[in-house]
Design a protein around this motif. Structure first.
Motif, PDB file in Angstrom:
ATOM      1  N   PRO A 248      36.418   2.055 -25.519  1.00 60.98           N
ATOM      2  CA  PRO A 248      36.271   3.118 -24.528  1.00 60.98           C
ATOM      3  C   PRO A 248      35.072   2.864 -23.613  1.00 60.98           C
ATOM      4  O   PRO A 248      34.023   2.394 -24.065  1.00 60.98           O
ATOM      5  N   ALA A 249      35.231   3.169 -22.317  1.00 66.26           N
ATOM      6  CA  ALA A 249      34.147   2.961 -21.351  1.00 66.26           C
ATOM      7  C   ALA A 249      33.013   3.947 -21.622  1.00 66.26           C
ATOM      8  O   ALA A 249      33.248   5.103 -22.006  1.00 66.26           O
ATOM      9  N   ALA A 250      31.785   3.490 -21.429  1.00 63.81           N
ATOM     10  CA  ALA A 250      30.608   4.340 -21.641  1.00 63.81           C
ATOM     11  C   ALA A 250      30.298   5.132 -20.378  1.00 63.81           C
ATOM     12  O   ALA A 250      30.418   4.628 -19.264  1.00 63.81           O
ATOM     13  N   GLN A 251      29.904   6.389 -20.542  1.00 64.25           N
ATOM     14  CA  GLN A 251      29.501   7.220 -19.418  1.00 64.25           C
ATOM     15  C   GLN A 251      28.104   6.829 -18.942  1.00 64.25           C
ATOM     16  O   GLN A 251      27.272   6.376 -19.726  1.00 64.25           O
ATOM     17  N   GLU A 252      27.854   7.011 -17.647  1.00 71.32           N
ATOM     18  CA  GLU A 252      26.538   6.677 -17.099  1.00 71.32           C
ATOM     19  C   GLU A 252      25.480   7.667 -17.569  1.00 71.32           C
ATOM     20  O   GLU A 252      24.305   7.298 -17.738  1.00 71.32           O
ATOM     21  N   SER A 253      25.878   8.908 -17.768  1.00 70.02           N
ATOM     22  CA  SER A 253      24.936   9.911 -18.252  1.00 70.02           C
ATOM     23  C   SER A 253      25.661  10.859 -19.180  1.00 70.02           C
ATOM     24  O   SER A 253      26.882  10.980 -19.153  1.00 70.02           O
ATOM     25  N   GLY A 254      24.896  11.563 -20.021  1.00 68.85           N
ATOM     26  CA  GLY A 254      25.473  12.491 -20.968  1.00 68.85           C
ATOM     27  C   GLY A 254      24.655  12.556 -22.228  1.00 68.85           C
ATOM     28  O   GLY A 254      23.476  12.167 -22.245  1.00 68.85           O
TER      29      GLY A 254
END
Length: 812
Positions: A248-254
């Protein structure tokens, strides 16, 4: 209304506890929503205990139903009707029965046809009230049924071991999402072609570089760490497979939530970490189990990390859902953990000996205690079976694993008993893997925050429903404002009347009856003087099946093949010794006389048919319950499935059970709907004729799918036609429980010559412990030298489930 707990302790790295700001705080709204949910729409659960897991065609599935309500699994006093269904591999309904449960307990049986095909089948159980939550909340149990016809197949390598060896694997970041720059735990689950977990191992690649390795447990689940970086992508390479899978792709922020739930710790430790560029400064934390909110509060994320310690004592045993929310109540991360206080029933079932002789009596002493060692009044069911004759999964589902685990999660749980077997040293770790990869299905936070519960579409049933229509016998038009009357004499005398609507429709709710033949319906016109035609609705309202039935591979294992061979032996023994032992066999009796010609003079204008079954004067046939039982497994090329009002018939030439093609049904040469057969007592049937193939040509197009003709001793069909006004057939009532047959071998009596090869030696569906927490059961062994296995399970009045096993030997 259940009062939630709101205690939480914080170990903070720059952590600030913030109180609720207003009455409209989203967190307060969610908590209030959960309270309304468990008080206004308590969730029911059904669990079925069956005598074993594998069956042969012609055998009986003995079952006990446990119905609970609410978050504490108290035996339910809400619904009084449990629907139990046997569903085929293509989703077709084979049998449906209704069990009467006034106190949360019921027992019954499913009698398998001799002609039922080998395959994976599904037992499904539910109440009408449970339908409001969807089929995910129903009870499902896969079972395997074998027909002895497969014995003739060559014993080769099992078809389950396919050469291609395909596998499906999914990845689940802890908390829900990967975030760039934050170390996360990633869980995975691998499924083989047979629909079960498959052991795999491999490597995590970033380009050509190996950054991590992973290996699953035997159920195909595991975890690995991953620190995703900006601008990089990651793949999983499985050893032995020509496939690379994108993670799964990682989010830039969170933010990322990780949970530590050590069995040695009294607390759950929650770590919440946000990225540097995250705009999230304040969060809410909520933890609930089965709708009970056990902990909640708010914290400051200004320094990007916070630790939360939650005492486990605030939770009941079971799955806890821990959710992090933003200031508007939107879920940001979620984690499931299992809290185990080891407070289930302490249940023991102890035989009076460890070794017995063939056909010797066995005494089982049962004791039920709570965690503190105090006696408990509880209700149990007991199955005793020959483990050497039937396949048995040691990690099968029990009432404990179902109520506390399977019923709380989406999808099928493989080997649910594995996580509760104290002999498995990795059970706690494996359970955590399961909760990281299995979907949550309970009442959602979004519904709780909305402030309104959806209006139930299905009511709580306190009995059965009969609906229908009144029509004018002369004009066949609906009668408005007519009177419909209901009368039943068993199990209690009850009569009711109601008025039909503008379409002639009427309905009676919450009726208690068992034998539909004992129920009478009558109709009157509006003036109350003339008789109206009454027709009862026999429409089957079965919920759509969404549960996946595992593929079936028709080559049996060595043990399954042996089970089938012995099942044939048991049938042959039954046929050879199927006589009344109180009768005296006479030798050399010669009977002379004149042949009596068949005196039946009723209609029979179509000849004798392809096959004829004589019912009159045959006790084995006259004692059957339904006319179609006369045909089950007795006519080549004819297959019959069903029970009650729901039947499917296929006569040679029909290729699919889903073709919805029914044969012509006649009673005394008069065509009737298949539902009309339910009102004809088998005892009044003289014979049954079957027309198939070219023999059915005499019926023209009506006989294209074959014909079944039932001929009564008096040649009358008044009670069999549902369109007639006097006593039309009504939907089937509650199932009458049959008593499990267990022979008694008394020492003073001479030995019986009949061999005893029973698989299920004993089945006791209703065991009640007394105030001292004790009960005892006595039964007799068969005559096979083997190891006998016993399983007892049940639940206390307080809602605590319990299971226990025992074994003993039979030998000289």
């Amino acid at each position: 209304m259940i009062k939630p707990f709101f205690k939480v302790l914080f170990l903070a790295i720059s952590c600030l506890l913030i109180s609720f700001s207003s009455a409209k705080d989203p967190l307060e709204e969610i908590i209030a929503g959960f309270q309304r949910y468990i008080s206004e729409q308590p969730q029911e659960k059904v669990y079925l205990h069956t005598d074993r897991q594998t069956y042969a065609a012609g055998e009986t599935i003995w079952l006990k139903a446990y119905l609970t309500a609410g978050p504490f699994h108290i035996p339910s006093s809400l619904s009084s009707t449990i629907y139990v269904e046997l569903i085929g591999s293509e989703g077709e309904l084979i049998e449906q029965h209704k069990l009467f449960t006034p106190d949360g307990f019921a027992s019954g049986q499913l009698e398998l046809s001799d002609s039922i095909r080998s395959g994976n089948y599904l037992l499904r159980a539910y109440t009408n009230w449970m339908r409001n939550s969807g089929e995910d909340y129903f009870f499902h149990r896969p079972i395997k049924i074998w027909n002895s016809q497969v014995i003739s197949k060559p014993s080769t390598t099992r078809e389950i071991e396919l050469a291609t060896g395909k596998v499906d694997i999914q990845f689940f970041p802890e908390g829900g999402n990967l975030v760039q720059g934050i170390l996360s735990k990633v869980a995975f689950k691998a499924i083989g072609e047979n629909g079960l977990g498959k052991a795999v191992k491999g490597k995590i690649l970033e380009g050509d570089a190996v950054i991590a390795e992973f290996e699953s447990n035997s159920l195909g689940m595991g975890v690995f760490p991953l620190l995703p970086e900006k601008g990089k992508t990651y793949q999983a390479h499985l050893e032995g497979y020509k496939m690379d899978l994108d993670l799964p792709a990682a989010q830039e922020s969170g933010l990322v939530m990780s949970v530590s739930n050590s069995g040695k710790s009294e607390d759950i430790v929650v770590k919440i970490q946000s990225s540097e560029n995250s705009q999230i400064s304040k969060i809410s934390l909520l933890a609930q189990t089965r709708g009970l909110v056990c902990a909640s509060s708010r914290a400051d994320l200004a320094n990007r990390v916070v630790f939360v310690r939650i005492p486990k004592k605030e939770f009941p045993t079971g799955i806890a859902q821990i959710t992090a929310l933003d200031e508007n109540g939107i879920p940001l991360a979620e984690r499931l953990v299992f809290i185990d206080h080891q407070d289930q029933l302490s249940l023991s079932a102890v035989p009076d000996k460890s070794n017995y002789g063939p056909k010797e009596s066995v005494l089982i002493d049962i004791t039920a205690k709570d965690k503190a060692g105090q006696p408990v009044i509880a209700n149990f069911s007991l199955s005793v079976f020959d483990k050497s004759q039937v396949p048995f999964d040691e990690d099968h589902e029990t009432i404990q694993s179902n109520l506390l685990l399977s019923s709380e999660l989406q999808g099928q749980i493989e080997k649910p008993g594995y996580y509760f077997n104290l002999e498995n040293p990795d059970r706690e770790v494996a359970l955590d893997y399961l909760l990281l990869t299995q979907g949550w299905r309970k009442f959602s936070l979004k519904k709780a925050q909305s402030g309104e519960l959806p209006k139930p579409a299905y009511r709580i049933e306190k009995g059965l429903t009969i609906s229908g229509q009144l029509t004018d016998p002369k004009t066949d038009k609906p009668i408005a404002s007519g009177t419909a009357s209901y009368l039943s004499l068993f199990p209690v005398s009850e009569s009711r009347t109601t008025t039909s609507d503008s379409q002639g429709k009427f309905e009676f709710e919450d009726l208690i009856y068992f034998d539909s033949a004992e129920v009478m319906l009558q109709g009157k016109l509006k003036n109350g003087k003339s008789t109206a035609t009454v027709s009862a609705d026999h429409t089957r309202r079965t919920p759509t099946l969404r549960y996946s039935i595992l593929p079936f591979f028709s080559t049996p294992t060595v043990l399954e093949r042996e089970f089938l061979i012995k099942s044939v032996e048991r049938k042959n023994i039954s046929r050879a010794f199927d006589f009344d032992e109180d009768l005296i066999a006479l030798e050399g009796v010669e009977v002379t006389g004149t042949k009596i010609i068949d005196q039946y003079t009723g209609p029979r204008i179509y000849g004798g048919g392809s096959t004829k079954i004589t019912v009159a004067d045959n006790p084995a046939l006259e004692n059957l319950q339904h006319p179609l039982d006369l045909v089950k497994g007795r006519v080549a090329g004819v297959q019959v499935w069903g029970s009650g009002d729901t039947w499917s018939i296929l006569i040679q030439g029909v290729s699919s059970i889903n073709s919805s093609v029914e044969p012509l049904i006649m009673v005394d040469d008069i065509p009737i709907p298949i539902q009309g057969l339910s009102s004809i007592p088998v005892l009044e049937i003289e014979s049954v004729s079957v027309w198939k193939g070219p023999d059915a040509a005499i019926f023209g197009s009506r006989g294209a799918n074959g014909v079944l003709g039932f001929y009564t001793k008096r040649g009358k069909v008044q009670s069999s036609t549902p369109n007639q006004s006097d006593h039309p057939p009504v939907p089937s009532g509650y199932q009458l429980e049959k008593e499990f047959y267990s022979p008694k071998y008394e020492a003073q009596k001479p030995p019986q010559p009949r061999p005893d090869r029973r698989v299920t030696l004993f089945w006791a569906p209703d065991i009640q412990t007394d105030s001292s927490g004790k009960a005892s059961i006595k039964f007799y062994n068969h005559d096979v030298e083997t190891v006998i296995h016993g399983l007892i399970e049940g639940i206390s009045k307080q809602g605590n489930p319990g299971t226990s096993r025992f074994s003993y030997k039979i030998g000289k």
